[in-house]
Scaffold this active site. Structure first.
Site, PDB file in Angstrom:
ATOM      1  N   ALA A   1      30.577  46.241  37.488  1.00 30.68           N
ATOM      2  CA  ALA A   1      31.934  46.721  37.215  1.00 30.68           C
ATOM      3  C   ALA A   1      32.892  45.560  37.425  1.00 30.68           C
ATOM      4  O   ALA A   1      32.636  44.671  38.241  1.00 30.68           O
ATOM      5  CB  ALA A   1      32.276  47.878  38.144  1.00 30.68           C
ATOM      6  N   THR A   2      33.986  45.580  36.687  1.00 29.72           N
ATOM      7  CA  THR A   2      34.856  44.402  36.731  1.00 29.72           C
ATOM      8  C   THR A   2      36.217  44.679  37.358  1.00 29.72           C
ATOM      9  O   THR A   2      36.307  44.816  38.561  1.00 29.72           O
ATOM     10  CB  THR A   2      34.976  43.779  35.339  1.00 29.72           C
ATOM     11  OG1 THR A   2      35.260  44.795  34.375  1.00 29.72           O
ATOM     12  CG2 THR A   2      33.666  43.118  34.933  1.00 29.72           C
TER      13      THR A   2
END
Length: 282
Positions: free
Chosen positions: A54-55
């Site tokens: 996830a960013t």
């Protein structure tokens, strides 16, 4: 005491209800530590970029509360592994957390943390203070340190409404825990350096929740503009950022229609000014 699997169900229920332990993870760690994520796992080699990550997550305080937003992209190395991942989670009526890092571990941590807060409220008959909630999450992050050293790193961002100040509070973490309270705004993830630069120019203290939502969407847009792992608004698929605001009225996740309206406002502005709004010099 033998393994939890050797105990009859009735005894397990008795231990659970009479242990007096207000921390769910501490209870499980005492009676069945192998059930906690990452406690008995050893990887043959670091996983690197082989599993989804996830960013970018952004958060900022507003008048009477706080707003958090997250992009929807997950990546495995140079591959987009998911376009509609949700990275912002409600943890109780007045708090939420966003995740960056190993996606599966982060989602599992968010679910366990929500149970942790619910368990405390049931055992103690009251909710934790905001600082207490932030510290409980720090303990869970430290519990994942062994897996983090093998590549399964999770770095969350925590936000909550604090009735003592009638406003929002934001806490950042590192892989060893923390927490570190952040003033006004913060960002985590691969695009955070670009999002934070955007927030530094666009954030206005005591702005309305709607204005802060627009500010955060601009910040995510700027992050996606320079960071390939951060997903911008996907107009063709109508995939928008997840946006949640927390005020004295509680947690509210904006609907896709609400976020879509804000996204269209941002996109219209970007058509005439691709680099976004310009902060005044005076």
């Amino acid at each position: 005491m033998g393994s939890h699997r050797d105990l009859p169900a009735g005894m397990v229920n008795h231990i659970f209800t009479n242990s007096g332990i207000s921390s769910f993870t501490e209870f499980v760690g005492s009676y069945a530590p192998d059930l906690l994520p990452g406690r008995n796992e050893t990887l043959a080699a670091p996983v690197g970029d082989r599993i989804p990550h996830a960013t970018t997550i952004v958060a900022a305080t507003c008048a009477g509360g706080v707003v958090m937003a997250g992009d929807r992209r997950a990546t495995s190395g140079n591959i987009i592994s998911q376009r509609d991942m949700e990275k912002v989670f409600r943890t109780d009526d007045y708090s939420c957390m966003g995740i960056a890092g190993t996606a599966s571990t982060g989602i599992e941590m968010a679910r366990l943390y929500r149970v942790e807060l619910e368990h405390y409220e049931k055992m103690e008959g009251r909710t934790l203070s905001v600082a207490g909630k932030a510290n409980r999450l720090a303990t869970m992050i430290r519990g994942n340190l062994g897996m983090a050293m093998q590549g399964l790193v999770v770095v969350p961002l925590f936000a909550a409404y604090d009735p003592e100040i009638d406003g929002g509070r934001i806490f950042g973490y590192d892989v060893g825990g923390g927490p570190y309270e952040q003033q006004q705004y913060h960002s985590i993830g691969s695009g955070s350096i670009f999002a934070r630069g955007s927030l530094k120019k666009l954030y206005r203290e005591n702005a309305s929740p709607e204005e802060v939502v627009l500010t955060l969407i601009h910040a995510l847009y700027d992050a996606a503009d320079d960071d390939s792992a951060t997903g911008g608004p996907d107009v063709t698929r109508k995939i928008w950022p997840v946006v949640a605001q927390i005020t004295a009225d509680g947690f509210h996740r904006l609907s896709d229609e609400e976020v879509g309206g804000h996204v269209q406002t941002v996109l219209q502005e970007r058509m005439s000014s691709p680099d976004g709004p310009v902060a005044p010099l005076r």
